[in-house]
Design a protein around this motif. Structure first.
Motif, PDB file in Angstrom:
ATOM      1  N   LEU A 362       0.829  -1.208   0.000  1.00  0.00           N
ATOM      2  CA  LEU A 362       0.000   0.000   0.000  1.00  0.00           C
ATOM      3  C   LEU A 362       0.865   1.260   0.000  1.00  0.00           C
ATOM      4  O   LEU A 362       0.525   2.261   0.608  1.00  0.00           O
ATOM      5  CB  LEU A 362      -0.918  -0.010   1.230  1.00  0.00           C
ATOM      6  CG  LEU A 362      -2.045  -1.045   1.196  1.00  0.00           C
ATOM      7  CD1 LEU A 362      -2.661  -1.200   2.578  1.00  0.00           C
ATOM      8  CD2 LEU A 362      -3.111  -0.642   0.196  1.00  0.00           C
ATOM      9  N   ARG A 363       2.005   1.196  -0.692  1.00  0.00           N
ATOM     10  CA  ARG A 363       2.915   2.342  -0.694  1.00  0.00           C
ATOM     11  C   ARG A 363       2.258   3.606  -1.235  1.00  0.00           C
ATOM     12  O   ARG A 363       2.312   4.664  -0.617  1.00  0.00           O
ATOM     13  CB  ARG A 363       4.151   2.033  -1.541  1.00  0.00           C
ATOM     14  CG  ARG A 363       5.159   1.140  -0.849  1.00  0.00           C
ATOM     15  CD  ARG A 363       6.495   1.239  -1.582  1.00  0.00           C
ATOM     16  NE  ARG A 363       7.299   0.088  -1.247  1.00  0.00           N
ATOM     17  CZ  ARG A 363       7.415  -0.968  -2.042  1.00  0.00           C
ATOM     18  NH1 ARG A 363       6.769  -1.008  -3.187  1.00  0.00           N
ATOM     19  NH2 ARG A 363       8.168  -1.982  -1.680  1.00  0.00           N
ATOM     20  N   ALA A 364       1.678   3.510  -2.427  1.00  0.00           N
ATOM     21  CA  ALA A 364       1.074   4.703  -3.019  1.00  0.00           C
ATOM     22  C   ALA A 364      -0.083   5.205  -2.166  1.00  0.00           C
ATOM     23  O   ALA A 364      -0.301   6.413  -2.035  1.00  0.00           O
ATOM     24  CB  ALA A 364       0.601   4.413  -4.445  1.00  0.00           C
ATOM     25  N   THR A 365      -0.831   4.281  -1.573  1.00  0.00           N
ATOM     26  CA  THR A 365      -1.941   4.683  -0.709  1.00  0.00           C
ATOM     27  C   THR A 365      -1.421   5.372   0.545  1.00  0.00           C
ATOM     28  O   THR A 365      -1.965   6.394   0.984  1.00  0.00           O
ATOM     29  CB  THR A 365      -2.793   3.460  -0.334  1.00  0.00           C
ATOM     30  OG1 THR A 365      -3.219   2.807  -1.528  1.00  0.00           O
ATOM     31  CG2 THR A 365      -4.015   3.883   0.470  1.00  0.00           C
ATOM     32  N   GLY A 366      -0.361   4.827   1.154  1.00  0.00           N
ATOM     33  CA  GLY A 366       0.239   5.483   2.309  1.00  0.00           C
ATOM     34  C   GLY A 366       0.775   6.857   1.954  1.00  0.00           C
ATOM     35  O   GLY A 366       0.607   7.824   2.712  1.00  0.00           O
ATOM     36  N   SER A 367       1.405   6.977   0.796  1.00  0.00           N
ATOM     37  CA  SER A 367       1.894   8.285   0.346  1.00  0.00           C
ATOM     38  C   SER A 367       0.736   9.243   0.117  1.00  0.00           C
ATOM     39  O   SER A 367       0.860  10.453   0.341  1.00  0.00           O
ATOM     40  CB  SER A 367       2.694   8.128  -0.948  1.00  0.00           C
ATOM     41  OG  SER A 367       3.866   7.367  -0.735  1.00  0.00           O
ATOM     42  N   ALA A 368      -0.403   8.700  -0.336  1.00  0.00           N
ATOM     43  CA  ALA A 368      -1.573   9.549  -0.576  1.00  0.00           C
ATOM     44  C   ALA A 368      -2.151  10.081   0.720  1.00  0.00           C
ATOM     45  O   ALA A 368      -2.658  11.203   0.772  1.00  0.00           O
ATOM     46  CB  ALA A 368      -2.629   8.761  -1.343  1.00  0.00           C
ATOM     47  N   VAL A 369      -2.105   9.270   1.778  1.00  0.00           N
ATOM     48  CA  VAL A 369      -2.535   9.768   3.087  1.00  0.00           C
ATOM     49  C   VAL A 369      -1.654  10.944   3.492  1.00  0.00           C
ATOM     50  O   VAL A 369      -2.135  11.984   3.960  1.00  0.00           O
ATOM     51  CB  VAL A 369      -2.479   8.646   4.144  1.00  0.00           C
ATOM     52  CG1 VAL A 369      -2.731   9.213   5.538  1.00  0.00           C
ATOM     53  CG2 VAL A 369      -3.499   7.557   3.824  1.00  0.00           C
ATOM     54  N   LEU A 370      -0.354  10.803   3.303  1.00  0.00           N
ATOM     55  CA  LEU A 370       0.567  11.907   3.575  1.00  0.00           C
ATOM     56  C   LEU A 370       0.241  13.103   2.692  1.00  0.00           C
ATOM     57  O   LEU A 370       0.199  14.250   3.161  1.00  0.00           O
ATOM     58  CB  LEU A 370       2.007  11.458   3.346  1.00  0.00           C
ATOM     59  CG  LEU A 370       3.091  12.531   3.442  1.00  0.00           C
ATOM     60  CD1 LEU A 370       3.106  13.165   4.830  1.00  0.00           C
ATOM     61  CD2 LEU A 370       4.458  11.954   3.084  1.00  0.00           C
TER      62      LEU A 370
END
Length: 454
Positions: A362-370
């Protein structure tokens, strides 16, 4: 079911996910598109004097032309990044870059403030998710030892793009008018978007929710998504820290040309050049402090977060003195440059920290939360809030007051440092369990909620 795709091992290993030459080509393209992203986003700030004169706009309205992009990016970053993880980062980025470039071109044809505001909103729609997808690609393609440095360089490209946007906007507007400035930067971005189709993506593994939750409420979904992303409080503290620091960054970027124009009597071109050097110091700082963070974290990972506490407090002190003390113009400018070098210390560190406490699938999703925190609570706040204070008490008061937000950033970094290493260990434990076969069919299952949580 939520599905995303990622290479489970690239984030943790010291190997390239593809051939090194292909990885570096990918980084060059990611870097160039980030330049285009921020050229298109920031070019409007050097056009403020022209727009204010032609349409009689208030500082609040001018600031909104910058803030609207951050608001749209914040609202759309999470769903767009989840789509990028599901359907591929490269394909998604090609679409994003095409949209924001065409919207920038559309600004040429705006005949009033409402039309320009709408076109700027579409620029934000295109830029939604790019930072998340781009950082996920960097994190997935390169060895772990490069992450903070390259992510710092990636986000330094935003500062360099802002530099080019400010300079190009001022020079082009003085010679051919403000409309020509938008067209001059929109078309190259469209060409780069098409070239991005040659960039490699990384391998995939599916991450899905366990089908055991009856509740379909948004609150339950958010709880399950957070449980999938990370295993502790570090993510939230770092997101808050990065957002607070970006309130200051966005304020300086948006209002420096107007400050030099109004308080030091510079014409639009000279004000843009002086402001561009300010933003260039931000780019150098982002790269330098990312490199320092990588060195500090080799002894202990939490050291880089403790360093951010010190640097953000120094940023507050330098800018407060620069805008409140009675100084010579040259001395004030030198302090502004120093503060700009310091204030981007956290951009690479924030992203690498979030990715290190996020499930690799979920890297891109985690980056999107940021990105949601950075844009909605950071980048969107500075230009608009600065404009509101400026309309009420003056631009100099706004620039003197807003640096105090760096104190909150330092507190959040300190809180994150207390849980960072433990949260990294928890994520590593989950990956070991999956590698040992406790997750079947190469599928990471998101933990179900209890009845009380649902």
């Amino acid at each position: 079911m939520l599905s995303t795709e990622a290479d489970s091992h690239a984030n943790q290993s010291d190997d390239y996910a593809v051939a090194p030459a292909r990885a570096w080509f990918a980084f060059v393209m990611i870097f160039l598109l980030m330049l285009s992203d921020y050229i298109d986003r920031q070019i409007v700030v050097s056009l403020f004097p022209h727009l204010k004169e032609e349409w009689g706009l208030s500082d609040k309205q001018l600031g909104a032309l910058v803030s609207v992009i951050s608001v749209v990016v914040a609202v759309g970053s999470l769903p767009v990044a989840m789509m990028a993880d599901r359907f591929g980062r490269v394909k998604s980025i090609v679409v994003m870059a095409s949209v924001w470039s065409m919207a920038t071109i559309a600004c040429v044809f705006a005949r009033n403030y409402s039309q320009l505001f709408a076109a700027r909103a579409v620029v934000g729609l295109g830029e939604t998710g790019y930072g998340a997808a781009g950082s996920a690609l960097v994190n997935g393609l390169f060895p772990k030892r490069w992450h903070s440095t390259l992510l710092g360089a990636f986000f330094a490209a935003s500062a360099q793009g802002a530099v080019l946007g400010v300079i190009l906007g001022g020079v082009i507007a003085d010679h051919w008018g403000w409309r020509a400035a938008f067209g001059a930067v929109g078309f190259p971005g469209l060409m780069m978007a098409l070239l991005f189709m040659l960039v490699p993506d990384y391998k995939n593994v599916v991450v899905r929710f366990a089908p055991k939750v009856q509740s379909k409420s948004p609150k339950a979904f958010v709880k399950r998504l957070y449980a999938a992303l990370t295993h502790g409080p570090t993510l939230l503290w770092v997101c808050l820290a990065g957002a607070f620091e970006l309130i200051l960054v966005s304020t300086i970027w948006a209002w420096m040309p107007s400050f030099f124009n109004r308080f030091h009597g510079m014409d639009v071109t000279d004000a843009a050049k002086h402001a561009a050097l300010v933003v260039l110091c931000c780019a150098v700082g982002a790269l330098f402090w990312g490199w320092v963070a990588d060195r500090l974290s080799q002894r202990s990972p939490r050291n880089k977060l403790l360093a951010m506490c010190v640097l953000t407090l120094l940023t507050f002190a330098v800018f407060t003195y620069a805008f409140t003390a009675h100084l010579e113009v040259s001395t004030q400018y030198a302090l502004i440059l120093l503060g700009s070098f310091l204030m981007t210390c956290s951009v690479g560190v924030t992203t690498s920290t979030v990715l290190n406490v996020t499930h690799p699938g979920l890297r891109a999703t985690g980056s999107a939360v940021l990105a949601l925190f950075q844009n909605l609570f950071g980048l969107a706040v500075g230009p608009l809030f600065g404009g509101i204070i400026s309309d009420a008490w003056g631009l100099d008061v706004a620039l003197a007051a807003i640096p105090s937000i760096a104190i909150l950033s330092a507190i959040c970094f300190w809180k994150a440092s207390r849980s960072y290493e433990a949260d990294m260990a928890l994520v590593a434990a989950v990956l070991r369990q999956e590698a040992a076969g406790e997750r079947v069919e190469n599928t990471a299952v998101l933990p179900p909620l209890t009845a009380a949580q649902a």
